[in-house]
Design an enzyme around this catalytic site. Structure first.
Site, PDB file in Angstrom:
ATOM      1  N   CYS A 183      -9.793  -3.045  21.018  1.00  0.00           N
ATOM      2  CA  CYS A 183      -9.648  -3.755  22.296  1.00  0.00           C
ATOM      3  C   CYS A 183     -10.993  -4.222  22.820  1.00  0.00           C
ATOM      4  CB  CYS A 183      -8.939  -2.883  23.322  1.00  0.00           C
ATOM      5  SG  CYS A 183      -9.970  -1.566  24.020  1.00  0.00           S
TER       6      CYS A 183
ATOM      7  N   ARG B 164      -5.196   2.150  18.444  1.00  0.00           N
ATOM      8  CA  ARG B 164      -5.390   2.959  17.232  1.00  0.00           C
ATOM      9  C   ARG B 164      -4.059   3.101  16.488  1.00  0.00           C
ATOM     10  NH1 ARG B 164      -6.810   9.033  19.069  1.00  0.00           N
ATOM     11  NH2 ARG B 164      -8.400   7.898  20.211  1.00  0.00           N
TER      12      ARG B 164
ATOM     13  N   HIS C 245       1.454  -3.953   5.979  1.00  0.00           N
ATOM     14  CA  HIS C 245       0.292  -3.958   6.880  1.00  0.00           C
ATOM     15  C   HIS C 245      -0.961  -4.506   6.214  1.00  0.00           C
ATOM     16  CE1 HIS C 245       0.103  -0.231   4.656  1.00  0.00           C
ATOM     17  NE2 HIS C 245      -1.197  -0.232   4.875  1.00  0.00           N
ATOM     18  N   GLU C 246      -0.901  -4.778   4.910  1.00  0.00           N
ATOM     19  CA  GLU C 246      -2.095  -5.310   4.239  1.00  0.00           C
ATOM     20  C   GLU C 246      -1.800  -6.778   3.963  1.00  0.00           C
ATOM     21  OE1 GLU C 246      -4.135  -2.697   1.281  1.00  0.00           O
ATOM     22  OE2 GLU C 246      -3.812  -4.386  -0.050  1.00  0.00           O
TER      23      GLU C 246
ATOM     24  N   CYS D 100       0.882  -1.165   0.000  1.00  0.00           N
ATOM     25  CA  CYS D 100       0.000   0.000   0.000  1.00  0.00           C
ATOM     26  C   CYS D 100       0.920   1.215   0.000  1.00  0.00           C
ATOM     27  CB  CYS D 100      -0.850  -0.038   1.265  1.00  0.00           C
ATOM     28  SG  CYS D 100      -1.666   1.499   1.689  1.00  0.00           S
ATOM     29  N   HIS D 101       0.406   2.358  -0.448  1.00  0.00           N
ATOM     30  CA  HIS D 101       1.275   3.519  -0.530  1.00  0.00           C
ATOM     31  C   HIS D 101       1.823   3.953   0.825  1.00  0.00           C
ATOM     32  CE1 HIS D 101       2.103   5.932  -4.285  1.00  0.00           C
ATOM     33  NE2 HIS D 101       3.147   5.964  -3.513  1.00  0.00           N
ATOM     34  N   THR D 102       1.087   3.643   1.890  1.00  0.00           N
ATOM     35  CA  THR D 102       1.565   4.006   3.227  1.00  0.00           C
ATOM     36  C   THR D 102       2.914   3.319   3.521  1.00  0.00           C
ATOM     37  OG1 THR D 102      -0.753   4.179   3.849  1.00  0.00           O
ATOM     38  CG2 THR D 102       0.830   4.202   5.640  1.00  0.00           C
TER      39      THR D 102
ATOM     40  N   CYS E 185      -6.466  -3.437   4.327  1.00  0.00           N
ATOM     41  CA  CYS E 185      -6.244  -1.980   4.369  1.00  0.00           C
ATOM     42  C   CYS E 185      -6.972  -1.290   3.220  1.00  0.00           C
ATOM     43  CB  CYS E 185      -4.760  -1.617   4.357  1.00  0.00           C
ATOM     44  SG  CYS E 185      -4.534   0.168   4.245  1.00  0.00           S
TER      45      CYS E 185
ATOM     46  N   CYS F  92     -12.487  -0.076  25.528  1.00  0.00           N
ATOM     47  CA  CYS F  92     -12.337   1.364  25.767  1.00  0.00           C
ATOM     48  C   CYS F  92     -13.591   2.121  25.305  1.00  0.00           C
ATOM     49  CB  CYS F  92     -11.105   1.888  25.047  1.00  0.00           C
ATOM     50  SG  CYS F  92     -11.296   1.951  23.266  1.00  0.00           S
TER      51      CYS F  92
ATOM     52  N   ARG G 162      -3.108  -3.086  -6.938  1.00  0.00           N
ATOM     53  CA  ARG G 162      -2.583  -3.898  -5.865  1.00  0.00           C
ATOM     54  C   ARG G 162      -1.729  -5.014  -6.446  1.00  0.00           C
ATOM     55  NH1 ARG G 162      -2.721  -0.423  -2.847  1.00  0.00           N
ATOM     56  NH2 ARG G 162      -3.591  -0.382  -0.747  1.00  0.00           N
TER      57      ARG G 162
ATOM     58  N   CYS H 266     -14.134   1.855  21.535  1.00  0.00           N
ATOM     59  CA  CYS H 266     -14.643   0.562  21.088  1.00  0.00           C
ATOM     60  C   CYS H 266     -16.107   0.395  21.487  1.00  0.00           C
ATOM     61  CB  CYS H 266     -13.792  -0.569  21.656  1.00  0.00           C
ATOM     62  SG  CYS H 266     -12.179  -0.676  20.851  1.00  0.00           S
TER      63      CYS H 266
ATOM     64  N   CYS I 233      -9.741   3.032  18.591  1.00  0.00           N
ATOM     65  CA  CYS I 233      -9.458   2.361  19.863  1.00  0.00           C
ATOM     66  C   CYS I 233      -8.351   3.076  20.639  1.00  0.00           C
ATOM     67  CB  CYS I 233      -9.063   0.916  19.579  1.00  0.00           C
ATOM     68  SG  CYS I 233      -8.495   0.024  21.015  1.00  0.00           S
TER      69      CYS I 233
HETATM   70  P1  NAD Z   1      -1.780   5.817  -4.760  1.00  0.00           P
HETATM   71  O1  NAD Z   1      -0.498   6.536  -4.763  1.00  0.00           O
HETATM   72  O2  NAD Z   1      -1.890   4.539  -5.492  1.00  0.00           O
HETATM   73  O3  NAD Z   1      -2.891   6.801  -5.325  1.00  0.00           O
HETATM   74  C1  NAD Z   1      -2.877   8.183  -5.089  1.00  0.00           C
HETATM   75  C2  NAD Z   1      -3.315   8.898  -6.354  1.00  0.00           C
HETATM   76  O4  NAD Z   1      -3.456  10.278  -6.051  1.00  0.00           O
HETATM   77  C3  NAD Z   1      -2.321   8.814  -7.528  1.00  0.00           C
HETATM   78  O5  NAD Z   1      -2.978   8.301  -8.676  1.00  0.00           O
HETATM   79  C4  NAD Z   1      -1.865  10.261  -7.723  1.00  0.00           C
HETATM   80  O6  NAD Z   1      -1.613  10.577  -9.079  1.00  0.00           O
HETATM   81  C5  NAD Z   1      -3.044  11.033  -7.188  1.00  0.00           C
HETATM   82  N1  NAD Z   1      -2.729  12.396  -6.739  1.00  0.00           N
HETATM   83  C6  NAD Z   1      -1.657  12.846  -6.037  1.00  0.00           C
HETATM   84  N2  NAD Z   1      -1.753  14.171  -5.813  1.00  0.00           N
HETATM   85  C7  NAD Z   1      -2.916  14.574  -6.378  1.00  0.00           C
HETATM   86  C8  NAD Z   1      -3.574  15.821  -6.487  1.00  0.00           C
HETATM   87  N3  NAD Z   1      -3.056  16.945  -5.941  1.00  0.00           N
HETATM   88  N4  NAD Z   1      -4.757  15.871  -7.134  1.00  0.00           N
HETATM   89  C9  NAD Z   1      -5.296  14.759  -7.684  1.00  0.00           C
HETATM   90  N5  NAD Z   1      -4.713  13.537  -7.627  1.00  0.00           N
HETATM   91  C10 NAD Z   1      -3.540  13.451  -6.982  1.00  0.00           C
HETATM   92  O7  NAD Z   1      -2.169   5.629  -3.201  1.00  0.00           O
HETATM   93  P2  NAD Z   1      -3.250   4.685  -2.494  1.00  0.00           P
HETATM   94  O8  NAD Z   1      -2.601   3.397  -2.087  1.00  0.00           O
HETATM   95  O9  NAD Z   1      -4.511   4.651  -3.273  1.00  0.00           O
HETATM   96  O10 NAD Z   1      -3.464   5.509  -1.128  1.00  0.00           O
HETATM   97  C11 NAD Z   1      -4.058   6.788  -1.181  1.00  0.00           C
HETATM   98  C12 NAD Z   1      -3.839   7.530   0.120  1.00  0.00           C
HETATM   99  O11 NAD Z   1      -4.546   6.904   1.193  1.00  0.00           O
HETATM  100  C13 NAD Z   1      -2.376   7.563   0.594  1.00  0.00           C
HETATM  101  O12 NAD Z   1      -2.115   8.843   1.131  1.00  0.00           O
HETATM  102  C14 NAD Z   1      -2.349   6.515   1.681  1.00  0.00           C
HETATM  103  O13 NAD Z   1      -1.271   6.739   2.575  1.00  0.00           O
HETATM  104  C15 NAD Z   1      -3.682   6.751   2.307  1.00  0.00           C
HETATM  105  N6  NAD Z   1      -4.221   5.705   3.173  1.00  0.00           N
HETATM  106  C16 NAD Z   1      -5.002   6.119   4.217  1.00  0.00           C
HETATM  107  C17 NAD Z   1      -5.582   5.202   5.064  1.00  0.00           C
HETATM  108  C18 NAD Z   1      -6.524   5.641   6.155  1.00  0.00           C
HETATM  109  O14 NAD Z   1      -6.981   4.784   6.905  1.00  0.00           O
HETATM  110  N7  NAD Z   1      -6.866   6.929   6.269  1.00  0.00           N
HETATM  111  C19 NAD Z   1      -5.340   3.839   4.855  1.00  0.00           C
HETATM  112  C20 NAD Z   1      -4.552   3.454   3.757  1.00  0.00           C
HETATM  113  C21 NAD Z   1      -4.002   4.382   2.925  1.00  0.00           C
HETATM  114 ZN    ZN Z   2     -10.497   0.002  22.184  1.00  0.00          ZN
END
Ligand code: NAD
Ligand code: ZN
Length: 380
Positions: free
Chosen positions: A100, A118, A70-71, A48-50, A178, A103, A373, A106, A114
Site C-alpha cells: 500500500c 499482505r 496468482h503467477e 505454482c504448487h500453492t 511468484c 503502512c 513451470r 511498507c 503490508c
Molecule cells: P514443488 O512441489 O514443485 O517442489 C517441492 C519439492 O519438494 C518437490 O520436488 C518434492 O519432492 C520436495 N519435497 C517434499 N517433501 C520433501 C522433504 N521432506 N524433503 C526433501 N524434499 C521434499 O513446489 P514449488 O512450486 O517449488 O513450491 C515449493 C513450496 O514453496 C510450496 O510449499 C509452495 O506452496 C511454497 N511457496 C511459498 C511462497 C512464499 O512466499 N513463502 C511462495 C510460493 C510458493
Molecule cells: Zn502497506
C-alpha cells in the site's frame, strides 16, 4: 480496450467448483474495478504448487467455487476511482502480497508484509466492499490470493500490481510474479550467503531451483540440493547444485548426513518444500555459531514446528519469508530489468507451454512432478 471500461466483461475463466476436480473453463462475468482496483487482461499465467494445495484443499481451508491462479503477467484494461499510478495499457505483474506504500510495514525497509494487502489465502472477496467481482449466472465466484489469474480478465487491488518495462516478454517475466522471486529472494535477500559459503536447498521444485540460482549468483561454493524425488536431480545440476542428497537413501537423519558432508553443518539452508519435517531438518542442519535457515514452503494448516531449543542457544537462526522479502511495487520493476540485462536465466524454469483450454494438463504435469513451470497462454 477503451470500450469495455466501466462495463461488465464476459470472458473465459477456469473455475474450481470442487476440491481436486478438474477446473471448468467457462464463461464468467467480471465486474468493473471499484475504488483503488484495476481490471487486468491476463495474457500469461503459470501454475505454482500453492494453487494445487488450495485446489486439493487437503491441508487448507476449502473455498469453492473459486478462481485460482496468482503467477501471471498482463495489461491493465481499466482502473477504478482513485488509481493514479496505473493506466490502461500498462504492462504489469499481479502479486499475491501487495504494497500500500502507507503502512508501517511498507515504510519499513525490512518488511514486505503490508498491513492492508499482505497475503491472506482465507480472504475470498475484495477488500474494498467484501464482494466478489466474478459471477456465473448471478452466483458469486470467489477470489484467490487477491489475484485469481486463471481468468482472461481479473480485478485486483492496485497495490498488488507492479508496473514493469513494456519491452519485457510477458510469457517469460510471468514467473517473477511468484515462484522465481520467492526462491531467489529467500536466498539473496533473507539467507544472504557470503561468497564461498555452503548452501543447502530443501525441495527442488521451481521455488527451490530459484533459491539455488540465488546461491549461485551470491557466489556460494557448494550448493547441496535435497529432495525425496531423484527425478529432480538432473535438472538441479543445471541450476547450479554441486551435490545432491536424497534423504531416502540414507539411514541417518539428513541433518547428520549434511553435517558430515560439511564439517559440522551448512552455512545457510533454504527450505522450499512445504513439508514440516524438511523445515525442521533445515534448521537443524545449519552450522552452530552462524548458520541461518530460511523457511519458504507453505505448511499444512495443522503443522507444528518441533525442535530442541538448544539449536537456538547454539546460535542457529531460523527465519521465514513470503515472496523473498521483495516489495512488489518497489522492487519488481528492477528484477525485470535484471532479467532484461541478462543477469537472470528465467527461460530454464519454463519447461512447458499449454493453451488456456488445456489448463488441467498443467495440473497433471505438476502433480506428476514433470514440470518446473508450465506457462498457460490465455489466447488459446
Ligand atoms: P514443488 O512441489 O514443485 O517442489 C517441492 C519439492 O519438494 C518437490 O520436488 C518434492 O519432492 C520436495 N519435497 C517434499 N517433501 C520433501 C522433504 N521432506 N524433503 C526433501 N524434499 C521434499 O513446489 P514449488 O512450486 O517449488 O513450491 C515449493 C513450496 O514453496 C510450496 O510449499 C509452495 O506452496 C511454497 N511457496 C511459498 C511462497 C512464499 O512466499 N513463502 C511462495 C510460493 C510458493
Ligand atoms: Zn502497506
Amino acid at each position: 480496450m477503451e470500450g469495455t471500461a466501466g462495463k461488465v466483461i464476459k470472458c473465459r475463466a477456469a473455475v474450481a467448483w470442487e476440491a481436486g476436480k478438474p477446473l471448468v473453463v467457462q464463461e464468467v462475468e467480471v465486474a468493473p474495478p471499484q475504488a483503488m482496483e484495476v481490471r487486468l487482461k491476463i495474457l500469461y499465467t503459470s501454475l505454482c504448487h500453492t494453487d494445487v494445495y488450495f485446489w486439493e484443499a487437503k491441508g487448507q481451508t476449502p473455498v469453492f467455487p473459486r478462481i485460482l491462479g496468482h503467477e501471471a503477467a498482463g495489461i491493465v484494461e481499466s482502473v477504478g476511482e482513485g488509481v493514479t499510478e496505473l493506466a490502461p495499457g500498462d504492462h504489469v505483474l499481479p502479486v499475491f502480497t501487495g504494497e500500500c506504500k502507507e503502512c508501517a510495514h511498507c515504510k519499513s525497509e525490512e518488511s514486505n508484509m503490508c498491513e492492508l494487502l499482505r497475503i491472506n489465502p482465507d480472504r475470498k472477496v475484495m477488500i474494498g466492499d467484501g464482494q466478489t467481482r466474478f459471477s456465473v449466472n448471478g452466483q458469486p465466484i470467489y477470489h484467490f490470493l487477491g489475484t485469481s489469474t486463471f481468468s482472461e480478465y481479473t480485478v485486483v487491488h492496485a497495490g498488488c500490481v507492479a508496473k514493469i518495462n513494456p519491452q519485457a516478454p510477458l510469457d517469460k517475466v510471468c514467473v517473477l510474479s511468484c515462484g522465481f522471486c520467492t526462491g531467489f529472494g529467500a536466498t539473496v535477500n533473507v539467507a544472504k550467503p557470503k561468497k564461498g559459503s555452503t548452501v543447502a536447498i530443501f525441495g527442488l521444485g521451481a521455488v527451490g531451483l530459484a533459491a539455488a540460482e540465488g546461491a549461485r549468483v551470491a557466489g556460494a561454493s557448494r550448493i547441496i540440493g535435497v529432495d525425496l524425488n531423484p527425478d529432480r536431480f538432473e535438472t538441479a545440476k543445471k541450476f547450479g547444485c554441486t551435490e545432491l542428497v536424497n534423504p531416502r537413501e540414507h539411514t541417518k537423519p539428513v541433518q547428520e548426513v549434511l553435517a558430515e558432508m560439511t564439517n559440522g553443518g551448512v552455512d545457510r539452508a533454504v527450505e522450499c518444500t512445504g513439508n514440516i519435517n524438511a523445515m525442521i531438518q533445515a534448521l537443524e542442519c545449519v552450522h552452530d555459531g552462524w548458520g541461518v535457515a530460511v523457511l519458504v514452503g507453505v505448511p499444512h494448516k495443522d503443522a507444528e514446528f518441533k525442535t530442541h531449543p538448544i539449536h537456538f542457544l547454539n546460535e542457529k537462526t531460523l527465519k521465514g519469508t513470503f515472496y523473498g522479502n521483495y516489495k512488489p511495487r518497489t522492487d519488481l520493476p528492477a528484477v525485470v530489468e535484471q532479467y532484461m540485462a541478462g543477469e537472470l536465466e528465467l527461460e530454464k524454469f519454463i519447461t512447458h507451454n499449454v493453451t488456456f483450454s488445456e489448463i488441467n494438463t498443467a495440473f497433471e504435469l505438476m502433480l506428476k512432478g514433470q514440470s518446473i513451470r508450465c506457462i498457460i497462454h490465455m489466447d488459446g
